[in-house]
Design an enzyme around this catalytic site. Structure first.
Site, short mmCIF file in Angstrom:
data_model
loop_
_atom_site.label_atom_id
_atom_site.label_comp_id
_atom_site.label_asym_id
_atom_site.label_seq_id
_atom_site.Cartn_x
_atom_site.Cartn_y
_atom_site.Cartn_z
N SER A 21 0.72 -1.10 0.18
CA SER A 21 0.07 0.06 0.00
C SER A 21 0.94 1.34 -0.16
O SER A 21 1.91 1.34 0.59
CB SER A 21 -0.94 0.10 1.24
OG SER A 21 -1.71 1.07 1.25
N ILE A 71 4.02 10.77 4.58
CA ILE A 71 3.14 11.17 3.75
C ILE A 71 1.81 11.81 4.34
O ILE A 71 0.90 12.47 4.12
CB ILE A 71 2.66 10.14 2.54
CG1 ILE A 71 4.03 9.55 1.80
CG2 ILE A 71 1.70 10.48 1.83
CD1 ILE A 71 4.53 10.61 0.95
N ASN A 127 -5.19 -0.80 7.81
CA ASN A 127 -4.02 0.04 8.26
C ASN A 127 -4.14 0.45 9.65
O ASN A 127 -4.95 1.53 9.71
CB ASN A 127 -3.64 0.90 7.44
CG ASN A 127 -2.39 1.65 7.62
OD1 ASN A 127 -1.84 1.37 8.64
ND2 ASN A 127 -2.25 3.03 7.04
N CYS A 130 0.01 3.38 10.80
CA CYS A 130 0.72 4.41 10.08
C CYS A 130 1.47 5.35 11.22
O CYS A 130 0.94 5.46 12.15
CB CYS A 130 -0.25 4.97 9.26
SG CYS A 130 0.42 6.68 8.54
N GLY A 217 12.46 0.04 3.11
CA GLY A 217 13.34 -0.13 2.25
C GLY A 217 14.66 -1.18 2.67
O GLY A 217 14.17 -1.62 3.91
C1 LIG Z 1 5.97 6.51 0.38
C2 LIG Z 1 5.14 5.63 1.04
C3 LIG Z 1 3.69 5.54 1.46
C4 LIG Z 1 3.16 4.45 2.21
N1 LIG Z 1 1.87 4.60 2.24
C5 LIG Z 1 1.25 3.55 2.79
C6 LIG Z 1 -0.25 3.58 3.07
O1 LIG Z 1 -0.89 4.43 2.60
N2 LIG Z 1 -0.97 2.61 3.86
C7 LIG Z 1 -0.09 1.58 4.49
O2 LIG Z 1 -0.80 0.79 5.10
N3 LIG Z 1 1.34 1.45 4.14
C8 LIG Z 1 1.83 2.53 3.51
N4 LIG Z 1 3.27 2.41 3.28
C9 LIG Z 1 4.04 1.19 3.88
C10 LIG Z 1 4.23 0.27 2.86
O3 LIG Z 1 3.03 -0.37 2.40
C11 LIG Z 1 5.13 -0.78 3.66
O4 LIG Z 1 4.55 -1.42 4.63
C12 LIG Z 1 6.49 -0.18 3.98
O5 LIG Z 1 7.02 0.68 2.94
C13 LIG Z 1 7.74 -1.52 4.13
O6 LIG Z 1 7.88 -2.10 2.97
P1 LIG Z 1 9.06 -1.68 2.06
O7 LIG Z 1 10.40 -1.70 2.72
O8 LIG Z 1 9.17 -2.84 0.85
O9 LIG Z 1 8.92 -0.51 1.30
C14 LIG Z 1 3.96 3.40 2.58
C15 LIG Z 1 5.42 3.36 2.47
C16 LIG Z 1 6.00 4.14 1.68
C17 LIG Z 1 7.53 4.16 1.40
#
Ligand SMILES: Cc1cc2nc3c(=O)[nH]c(=O)nc-3n(C[C@H](O)[C@H](O)[C@H](O)COP(=O)(O)O)c2cc1C
Length: 314
Positions: A21, A71, A127, A130, A217
């Protein structure tokens, strides 16, 4: 040809790769670049009842091995999503999961009920985790009773899979996973971002307008992997692993740790086709290793549970 299908509740995914997401928009932004039907599924940006502008800039900072974001759940709101985005997603030959965010219990219920009237949504990810909003967010996600309450309230509103997305910003994530399972969740997603911060040493100011934000990341991969391992030891429902998955090798590690499926987040900002490449990589790994079904990898970690320090928390 290996079988790459996995099951989350009543949902069949053609492969274990979902987009996380907030990192793949509503799917249509990248339609020229990625064939979404090659993914196991798409998870939408968090949807709230009313449109949200999110937090003031600066709300993205690059860090070593990852990124910080605040965000603040900016999104077009559930009604605009239904009108403008769902028609495209509905036609895609993949699973569509709507992610819902809210600041009150009633708001979660209202958003889910509005989506429940529409065709094209296969499941819900809730969610409760956050780290960069004042209302809801981590107040919900770091309270086991609240997670149980949200799950219990939403459960009767749908027969579709209900997935609770947990925060890693707790000591024992197993307790939170169990709360969601006992209250009727079909699966948990594990994990959202870790609270982090960055400071500009010249101005002595925080780099994010909200001072702290969510770290994602490669930097978080080992942390997320341990959380997935812990959570999957604690529950019988599927765990969807998330956190720093950039390559198919990363994805296999999460499956071995106990994840039934995985989500690709930050990697999409570098390469929107990362999810498709990871799905292809998992398939050829199975082929080369004579693995008939990807499900054979789930929780297949070769470790003695007695040796795990985590076991004392479970
Ligand atoms: C720019 C950005 C926006 C995100 N927005 C949401 C969101 O709206 N809802 C949510 O549940 N997680 C959100 N996340 C979290 C991601 O879904 C994910 O759980 C998190 O980035 C860890 O995974 P990754 O390391 O592969 O990015 C967001 C992450 C990023 C980087």
């Amino acid at each position: 040809m290996p079988n790459t299908e996995v099951t989350i509740g009543s949902l069949k995914l053609k492969n274990p790769v979902l987009t996380a997401s907030g990192t793949f928009g509503y799917g249509d932004e990248v339609k020229e670049l990625v064939d979404g039907s090659k993914l196991g599924g798409i998870i939408t940006k968090s949807l709230s009842l009313k449109p949200r502008d999110g937090n003031a800039p600066n709300r993205i900072v690059e860090t070593s091995g990852g990124m910080l974001n605040s965000i603040g759940l900016a999104n077009i709101g559930v009604r605009a999503f239904i009108e403008q985005k769902l028609p495209y997603l509905r036609e895609l030959d993949t699973v569509i999961i709507a992610n819902i965010a809210a600041s009150t219990l009633d708001e979660y219920c209202e958003v889910l009920s509005l989506l429940e009237h529409e065709n094209g949504i296969d499941g819900y990810e809730i969610n409760v985790s956050c780290p960069n909003v004042k209302e809801g967010g981590l107040n919900f996600g770091t309270n086991c009773d609240m997670i149980a309450e949200i799950t219990r309230r939403l459960r009767p509103l749908t027969t579709k899979p209900l997935i609770i997305k947990l925060t890693p910003n707790v000591t024992h994530i197993a307790d939170f996973a169990r709360s969601a399972e006992l209250a009727g969740a079909d699966a948990i997603s594990c994990v959202n971002t870790f609270v982090g911060m960055a400071i500009d040493i010249r101005t002595k100011k925080p780099k994010l307008s909200t001072v702290t934000g969510g770290l994602s990341g490669p930097a978080i991969k080992p942390l997320a992997l341990a959380k997935v391992y812990e959570a999957s030891q604690a529950v019988n429902i599927p765990v969807i692993g998330i956190g720093g998955i950039m390559t198919w090798e990363d994805a296999i590690e999460f499956l071995l740790a106990g994840a039934t499926a995985i989500q690709v987040g930050t990697a999409n900002f570098i390469d929107p086709t990362a999810g498709v490449k990871i799905a292809d990589g998992i398939k050829s790994y199975c082929e080369k290793s004579n693995i008939a079904s990807v499900t054979e990898l789930i929780g297949a970690l070769d470790a003695k549970r007695d040796n795990s320090i985590l076991s004392s928390w479970l």
